[in-house]
Design a protein around this motif. Structure first.
Motif, mmCIF file in Angstrom:
data_model
loop_
_atom_site.group_PDB
_atom_site.id
_atom_site.type_symbol
_atom_site.label_atom_id
_atom_site.label_comp_id
_atom_site.label_asym_id
_atom_site.label_seq_id
_atom_site.Cartn_x
_atom_site.Cartn_y
_atom_site.Cartn_z
ATOM 1 N N MET A 51 0.849 -1.194 0.000
ATOM 2 C CA MET A 51 0.000 0.000 0.000
ATOM 3 C C MET A 51 0.886 1.247 0.000
ATOM 4 S SD MET A 51 -3.234 0.851 2.476
ATOM 5 C CE MET A 51 -2.522 2.040 3.580
ATOM 6 N N LYS A 52 0.519 2.216 -0.814
ATOM 7 C CA LYS A 52 1.301 3.446 -0.923
ATOM 8 C C LYS A 52 1.303 4.203 0.412
ATOM 9 C CE LYS A 52 2.181 6.803 -4.475
ATOM 10 N NZ LYS A 52 1.623 8.116 -4.606
ATOM 11 N N GLY A 53 2.480 4.681 0.805
ATOM 12 C CA GLY A 53 2.564 5.456 2.041
ATOM 13 C C GLY A 53 2.649 4.613 3.295
ATOM 14 N N CYS A 54 2.697 3.284 3.147
ATOM 15 C CA CYS A 54 2.798 2.407 4.322
ATOM 16 C C CYS A 54 4.253 1.985 4.495
ATOM 17 C CB CYS A 54 1.894 1.187 4.170
ATOM 18 S SG CYS A 54 2.142 -0.033 5.491
ATOM 19 N N VAL A 55 4.842 2.355 5.627
ATOM 20 C CA VAL A 55 6.272 2.105 5.845
ATOM 21 C C VAL A 55 6.581 0.608 5.889
ATOM 22 C CG1 VAL A 55 6.079 2.347 8.362
ATOM 23 C CG2 VAL A 55 8.271 2.721 7.261
ATOM 24 N N PHE A 56 5.648 -0.194 6.422
ATOM 25 C CA PHE A 56 5.938 -1.629 6.492
ATOM 26 C C PHE A 56 5.784 -2.298 5.123
ATOM 27 C CE2 PHE A 56 5.248 -2.276 11.383
ATOM 28 C CZ PHE A 56 6.336 -1.431 11.618
ATOM 29 N N CYS A 57 4.895 -1.792 4.274
ATOM 30 C CA CYS A 57 4.852 -2.270 2.879
ATOM 31 C C CYS A 57 6.179 -1.930 2.209
ATOM 32 C CB CYS A 57 3.704 -1.634 2.115
ATOM 33 S SG CYS A 57 2.091 -2.391 2.422
ATOM 34 N N ASP A 58 6.693 -0.726 2.483
ATOM 35 C CA ASP A 58 7.971 -0.317 1.881
ATOM 36 C C ASP A 58 9.097 -1.259 2.320
ATOM 37 O OD1 ASP A 58 6.793 1.763 0.543
ATOM 38 O OD2 ASP A 58 7.479 3.336 1.918
ATOM 39 N N ARG A 115 1.819 -8.841 2.528
ATOM 40 C CA ARG A 115 0.594 -8.204 2.026
ATOM 41 C C ARG A 115 0.064 -7.225 3.069
ATOM 42 N NH1 ARG A 115 -4.672 -10.234 2.490
ATOM 43 N NH2 ARG A 115 -3.869 -12.272 3.113
ATOM 44 N N HIS A 116 -0.425 -6.089 2.623
ATOM 45 C CA HIS A 116 -0.933 -5.092 3.565
ATOM 46 C C HIS A 116 -2.247 -5.559 4.198
ATOM 47 C CE1 HIS A 116 -1.360 -1.136 5.398
ATOM 48 N NE2 HIS A 116 -2.647 -1.359 5.248
ATOM 49 N N ILE A 117 -2.225 -5.657 5.524
ATOM 50 C CA ILE A 117 -3.424 -5.939 6.337
ATOM 51 C C ILE A 117 -3.345 -4.930 7.481
ATOM 52 C CG2 ILE A 117 -4.543 -7.628 7.870
ATOM 53 C CD1 ILE A 117 -3.255 -9.860 6.156
ATOM 54 N N GLU A 166 -0.225 1.174 10.825
ATOM 55 C CA GLU A 166 -1.438 0.439 10.451
ATOM 56 C C GLU A 166 -1.163 -0.608 9.380
ATOM 57 O OE1 GLU A 166 -4.716 3.102 9.856
ATOM 58 O OE2 GLU A 166 -4.544 3.874 11.892
ATOM 59 N N HIS A 167 -0.206 -1.461 9.703
ATOM 60 C CA HIS A 167 0.086 -2.670 8.918
ATOM 61 C C HIS A 167 0.341 -3.737 9.969
ATOM 62 C CE1 HIS A 167 2.320 -4.638 5.299
ATOM 63 N NE2 HIS A 167 2.346 -5.524 6.305
ATOM 64 N N LEU A 168 -0.450 -4.799 9.926
ATOM 65 C CA LEU A 168 -0.387 -5.857 10.946
ATOM 66 C C LEU A 168 1.064 -6.218 11.291
ATOM 67 C CD1 LEU A 168 -1.601 -8.222 12.614
ATOM 68 C CD2 LEU A 168 -1.733 -9.524 10.472
HETATM 69 ZN ZN ZN Z 1 1.360 -1.902 4.578
#
Ligand code: ZN
Ligand code: 5GP
Length: 114
Positions: A1-8, A45-47, A97-99
């Motif tokens: 997800m864009k802007g999510c540090v843990f996705c990055d 995966r973003h959750i 807000e990433h599990l």
């Molecule tokens: Zn995320």
């Protein structure tokens, strides 16, 4: 997800000290450790949080727990014990807000938590 540090982090766009990873899960050191061992286990995966898990995610949640156990063994705290925590929502103190599962170890934990 864009802007999510843990996705990055999961996608290699942001740096992190990764201690274990597989195609579905990544474990890396917390930037601001609260114990000698403080590792975060996340799904790639973003959750948003554990409250967003669906029945289809049951294997993923199990994999996160088993990854945490492997990290505890790798970090040398499996025998003495450690704590797994996942914060959900504002009052819990969730800030990303990433599990993620916090694995905390290497010192005596207190109860109740703050
Ligand atoms: Zn995320
Ligand atoms: P929460 O408060 O949402 O349960 O936990 C978020 C955790 O993520 C905090 O312990 C915080 O130190 C950690 N954290 C926040 N941003 C980063 C980051 O960019 N890299 C790493 N490694 N940890 C982070």
């Amino acid at each position: 997800m864009k802007g999510c540090v843990f996705c990055d982090i999961a996608e290699g766009r942001a740096p992190a000290t990764i201690v274990l990873e597989d195609p579905e899960v990544v474990a890396f050191r917390d930037l601001n450790p609260q114990a000698p061992v403080h590792v975060l286990v996340i799904p790639r995966r973003h959750i948003g949080s554990a409250a967003d898990l669906t029945e289809a995610d049951d294997p993923l949640w199990g994999r996160m727990l088993r990854t945490a156990r492997s990290v505890a063994e790798q970090e040398g705290v499996a025998d003495r014990g450690y704590r797994l925590v996942t914060n959900i929502g504002r009052e819990s103190g969730q800030t990303v807000e990433h599990l993620h599962l916090h694995l905390l170890g290497g010192r005596r934990m207190t109860w109740p938590p703050g």
